[in-house]
Design a protein around this motif. Structure first.
Motif, PDB file in Angstrom:
ATOM      1  N   TYR A  86       0.847  -1.198   0.000  1.00 21.65           N
ATOM      2  CA  TYR A  86       0.000   0.000   0.000  1.00 21.65           C
ATOM      3  C   TYR A  86       0.885   1.251   0.000  1.00 21.65           C
ATOM      4  O   TYR A  86       0.665   2.195  -0.755  1.00 21.65           O
ATOM      5  CB  TYR A  86      -0.928   0.017   1.227  1.00 21.65           C
ATOM      6  N   THR A  87       1.904   1.221   0.833  1.00 28.21           N
ATOM      7  CA  THR A  87       2.829   2.353   0.869  1.00 28.21           C
ATOM      8  C   THR A  87       3.569   2.478  -0.452  1.00 28.21           C
ATOM      9  O   THR A  87       3.860   3.578  -0.928  1.00 28.21           O
ATOM     10  CB  THR A  87       3.834   2.178   2.019  1.00 28.21           C
TER      11      THR A  87
ATOM     12  N   LEU B 103       1.226   4.173  -2.812  1.00 29.61           N
ATOM     13  CA  LEU B 103       1.098   5.597  -2.477  1.00 29.61           C
ATOM     14  C   LEU B 103       2.338   6.358  -2.913  1.00 29.61           C
ATOM     15  O   LEU B 103       2.262   7.462  -3.459  1.00 29.61           O
ATOM     16  CB  LEU B 103       0.902   5.731  -0.963  1.00 29.61           C
ATOM     17  N   SER B 104       3.475   5.725  -2.704  1.00 25.39           N
ATOM     18  CA  SER B 104       4.739   6.338  -3.103  1.00 25.39           C
ATOM     19  C   SER B 104       4.792   6.515  -4.623  1.00 25.39           C
ATOM     20  O   SER B 104       5.215   7.557  -5.139  1.00 25.39           O
ATOM     21  CB  SER B 104       5.872   5.437  -2.620  1.00 25.39           C
TER      22      SER B 104
ATOM     23  N   HIS C 233       2.251   6.816  -6.544  1.00 30.13           N
ATOM     24  CA  HIS C 233       1.249   7.839  -6.855  1.00 30.13           C
ATOM     25  C   HIS C 233       1.847   9.228  -6.709  1.00 30.13           C
ATOM     26  O   HIS C 233       1.713  10.081  -7.603  1.00 30.13           O
ATOM     27  CB  HIS C 233       0.066   7.672  -5.881  1.00 30.13           C
ATOM     28  N   VAL C 234       2.549   9.435  -5.594  1.00 30.73           N
ATOM     29  CA  VAL C 234       3.176  10.740  -5.348  1.00 30.73           C
ATOM     30  C   VAL C 234       4.250  11.012  -6.401  1.00 30.73           C
ATOM     31  O   VAL C 234       4.377  12.123  -6.918  1.00 30.73           O
ATOM     32  CB  VAL C 234       3.769  10.774  -3.923  1.00 30.73           C
ATOM     33  N   PHE C 235       5.022   9.992  -6.708  1.00 27.27           N
ATOM     34  CA  PHE C 235       6.082  10.152  -7.703  1.00 27.27           C
ATOM     35  C   PHE C 235       5.486  10.575  -9.048  1.00 27.27           C
ATOM     36  O   PHE C 235       5.991  11.473  -9.729  1.00 27.27           O
ATOM     37  CB  PHE C 235       6.845   8.835  -7.854  1.00 27.27           C
TER      38      PHE C 235
ATOM     39  N   TRP D 160      -1.474  -0.050  -7.868  1.00 25.86           N
ATOM     40  CA  TRP D 160      -2.679   0.156  -7.066  1.00 25.86           C
ATOM     41  C   TRP D 160      -3.588  -1.073  -7.055  1.00 25.86           C
ATOM     42  O   TRP D 160      -4.227  -1.374  -6.028  1.00 25.86           O
ATOM     43  CB  TRP D 160      -3.463   1.382  -7.568  1.00 25.86           C
TER      44      TRP D 160
ATOM     45  N   ARG E 146      -6.080  -3.382   7.631  1.00 26.75           N
ATOM     46  CA  ARG E 146      -5.700  -2.113   8.257  1.00 26.75           C
ATOM     47  C   ARG E 146      -6.884  -1.147   8.255  1.00 26.75           C
ATOM     48  O   ARG E 146      -7.161  -0.492   9.251  1.00 26.75           O
ATOM     49  CB  ARG E 146      -4.523  -1.509   7.508  1.00 26.75           C
ATOM     50  N   VAL E 147      -7.561  -1.041   7.144  1.00 25.97           N
ATOM     51  CA  VAL E 147      -8.687  -0.097   7.032  1.00 25.97           C
ATOM     52  C   VAL E 147      -9.804  -0.489   8.007  1.00 25.97           C
ATOM     53  O   VAL E 147     -10.370   0.361   8.694  1.00 25.97           O
ATOM     54  CB  VAL E 147      -9.203  -0.035   5.581  1.00 25.97           C
TER      55      VAL E 147
ATOM     56  N   LEU F 197     -11.611   5.077  -1.553  1.00 30.86           N
ATOM     57  CA  LEU F 197     -10.200   5.071  -1.928  1.00 30.86           C
ATOM     58  C   LEU F 197     -10.034   4.611  -3.370  1.00 30.86           C
ATOM     59  O   LEU F 197      -9.326   5.235  -4.164  1.00 30.86           O
ATOM     60  CB  LEU F 197      -9.421   4.152  -0.988  1.00 30.86           C
TER      61      LEU F 197
ATOM     62  N   ALA G  17     -11.212   7.270  -5.713  1.00 24.18           N
ATOM     63  CA  ALA G  17     -10.270   8.395  -5.763  1.00 24.18           C
ATOM     64  C   ALA G  17      -9.047   8.033  -6.589  1.00 24.18           C
ATOM     65  O   ALA G  17      -8.547   8.840  -7.382  1.00 24.18           O
ATOM     66  CB  ALA G  17      -9.855   8.801  -4.349  1.00 24.18           C
ATOM     67  N   VAL G  18      -8.557   6.808  -6.419  1.00 26.30           N
ATOM     68  CA  VAL G  18      -7.363   6.383  -7.164  1.00 26.30           C
ATOM     69  C   VAL G  18      -7.652   6.370  -8.661  1.00 26.30           C
ATOM     70  O   VAL G  18      -6.876   6.896  -9.464  1.00 26.30           O
ATOM     71  CB  VAL G  18      -6.909   4.979  -6.686  1.00 26.30           C
TER      72      VAL G  18
END
Lengths: 128, 496
Positions: free
Chosen positions: B286-287, B290-291, B293-295, B316, B328-329, B348, B351-352
């Motif tokens: 998941y991280t 997200l990483s 995505h940010v990149f 994703w 986790r959620v 989520l 949004a993705v």
């Protein structure tokens, strides 16, 4: 939140605005929020910006209040938590992309002469 | 006396050639009217006489001959003197005298000359632009020369995007009735503009084609073919020969030298593109997602390609289907007292896929072309298609409402609105693919057909209307709409 701008979800995430981790308690949110509002009121420069994985952004009183309100709602907080899992210092390397120079808009003044025919319009009589 | 004899021989050839040649009514528009030829002929003979008198010492005939020569060859004077000096009003009047250059649309030609002169001014004068626009609006039906002049005025205002869009459409408006000069000059402007931006593939494409081209256009096209490494690029010798017979040799010399230095059969250079390396060192997928995505968000949108978007979607997909993400959620939902962790996961995922769609749109990446079993990508395609369709419908509905309520714009503004909407449609199907194009075409066809029928039947805007019919026919053939092909096949007049 503007659905068209993907970066807002991260850049303006309430956790980054308040400088808190997603596991923080409600008391910490209120405490930190009030502290930031006080700092902004007196104009302390340390409070004027915050960091997210997408860089530095301006922090305003409105943003702080909005962040606190968002995190009071459990549903909204859960959604924001999912986007705040990266540490604010996790900024992706902006790669020195050799194609970046070639993709610049060559408008006859700013371009590398190797890319375009610099000043073509003026040279052949289409403008001064 | 030999000079005078040659002068009259050339004159006779110029005058009588168009009269001898059989032409259809459409091509006649490209040539000067019989009245113009008659006046020009008389003036030419008179000028010859004045020159002879001046040569035998009647000095008063010298300025008279000079004036007559200006009237005989107004485009030469306009191009060499009036336009470079930026004298737009004089350029419009004198340039508009040239029937040999502009055919029967001398008024339109005058507009082109005036607009060009404004482009050459140090600070383009707004009052002259407004004056030119007023003259243009009084001229009646839209012509290709008016469209070209409007494009040049947009360039003078600094709006190069609009200028390109407008001047690119010059060839569509009454192609068979427009003088070669209008086509050639419009094409030259586009080619020079693309060359300045370094868009050599565009230069080669623009310089190609059947219509009239200036020698400068052909030279730049040949240069571009070499610089862009296109097949069929000319040899260096051909390039130098083309350079010799073209104007502006001093300015194009270094460009020709650069082009001839390029090997024609060079290999495609592989351009290194920044890539984010995926590792297994991240705490969880998941991280990792997200990483990534940010990149992707942080990268310059113009550098993203289909692979980048597909890779992000794949990362994703893994994260969203990972049991640890679910766990986790759910855990956090229980701790926070949220109603349902499933809602958060759905939000989520939405949004993705929305973000992926918006990133693809910003980068101009046609994700509709992507096939595969990525859930995120499929959802992103769905979002993108819906957004694009809504935008197209809204934009074209406004045009349709105007046509229904007969709220007319000036001819040039009708043309500009049509070009803007058409560009929106083209950008949309560039992203949405053929499926989207087939989906959106019926609505586009209905609206544009309504407008163009109104323009033809009630406003006598035949050139503009016919250009729209032609585009609808071409588009109908591409998407395979048989009914539209039949209708536009009857509407479109191939003689215009």
């Amino acid at each position: 939140m503007d659905a068209r701008d993907p970066s807002r979800r991260i850049a303006h995430n309430p956790f980054y605005i308040l400088g808190l981790s997603p596991e923080c308690s409600r008391i910490e949110i209120e405490r930190e929020g009030q502290k930031l509002l006080g700092m902004l009121q007196v104009g302390l420069s340390a409070a004027k910006t915050y960091t997210s994985p997408l860089g530095r952004h301006e922090r305003t009183s409105d943003r702080v209040r909005e962040a606190m309100a968002e995190l009071r709602d459990p549903e909204k907080r859960l959604n924001h938590e999912l986007w705040a899992r990266l540490s604010p210092a996790h900024m992706p390397n902006r790669l020195a992309d050799p194609t970046a120079a070639a993709s610049a808009d060559n408008r006859g003044g700013d371009c590398d002469t190797e890319a375009g025919f610099r000043g073509a319009g003026a040279r052949v009589g289409w403008r001064r | 006396m030999a000079v005078v004899r040659v002068f009259f021989m050339v004159l006779s050839w110029l005058v009588f050639k168009p009269l001898w040649r059989r032409t259809d009514s459409a091509s006649k528009s490209r040539e000067p009217s019989e009245g113009f030829i008659a006046v020009w002929t008389l003036l030419a003979f008179a000028t010859g006489l004045f020159i002879v008198m001046a040569s035998i010492g009647v000095w008063i005939m010298v300025p008279v001959s000079a004036l007559c020569l200006v009237l005989l060859f107004p485009w030469v004077v306009t191009r060499a003197v009036l336009i470079p000096l930026g004298l737009s009003r004089t350029a419009r009047i004198v340039g508009g005298l040239s029937g040999w250059t502009w055919g029967r649309d001398r008024a339109g030609g005058g507009l082109v000359a005036g607009a060009w002169a404004i482009l050459r001014q140090r600070q383009p004068r707004r009052d002259r632009m407004a004056e030119l626009e007023t003259v243009r609006d009084r001229q009646g039906s839209l012509s290709a020369a008016q469209v070209f002049a409007t494009g040049l005025l947009a360039a003078a205002r600094g709006d190069l995007e609009s200028a390109r869009m407008i001047i690119n459409s010059v060839d569509e408006v009454g192609a068979k009735r427009t003088s070669h000069a209008v086509h050639a000059l419009a094409r030259e402007w586009l080619v020079v503009d693309a060359a300045e931006r370094g868009a050599w593939a565009d230069v080669a494409r623009l310089a190609d084609g059947e219509r009239a081209r200036t020698r400068l256009t052909r030279l730049l096209g040949a240069i571009a073919a070499r610089l862009a490494g296109l097949p069929g690029a000319r040899s260096g010798l051909v390039l130098w020969c083309a350079w010799l017979v073209t104007n502006h040799r001093r300015h194009t010399f270094s460009l020709v030298r650069r082009a001839t230095a390029v090997s024609v059969t060079r290999d495609q250079e592989s351009v290194p593109i920044g890539r984010r390396l995926e590792t297994s060192l991240k705490p969880d997928c998941y991280t990792d997602a997200l990483s990534a995505h940010v990149f992707t968000l942080a990268r310059d949108a113009s550098l993203l390609d289909l692979d980048d978007i597909a890779r992000l979607a794949g990362v994703w997909d893994r994260a969203l289907s990972d049991p640890s993400t679910h766990a986790r959620v759910m855990r956090r939902a229980a701790v926070l007292g949220a109603r349902s962790g499933d809602d958060a996961l759905r939000a989520l995922a939405d949004a993705v896929s929305r973000d992926v769609a918006n990133m693809a749109r910003a980068a101009g990446v046609p994700i509709a072309e992507c096939k595969g079993n990525s859930r995120v990508l499929a959802d992103a395609q769905h979002w993108l298609r819906n957004d694009l369709l809504s935008e197209i419908e809204m934009a074209f509905d406004a045009m349709q409402a105007r046509a229904i309520h007969k709220r007319a714009l000036s001819p040039i503004d009708e043309w500009r609105e049509y070009l803007s909407l058409r560009a929106l449609y083209v950008r949309a199907y560039g992203l949405g693919g053929m499926g989207f194009r087939q989906l959106a075409f019926p609505h586009v066809h209905h609206t544009v057909c309504k407008l163009s029928v109104w323009l033809w039947n009630e406003r006598q805007e035949y050139l503009m209307s016919n250009a729209m019919f032609r585009w609808l026919l071409d588009e109908a053939m591409i998407v395979g709409d048989a009914e539209a092909i039949d209708l536009q096949g009857r509407n479109w007049d191939s003689t215009i």
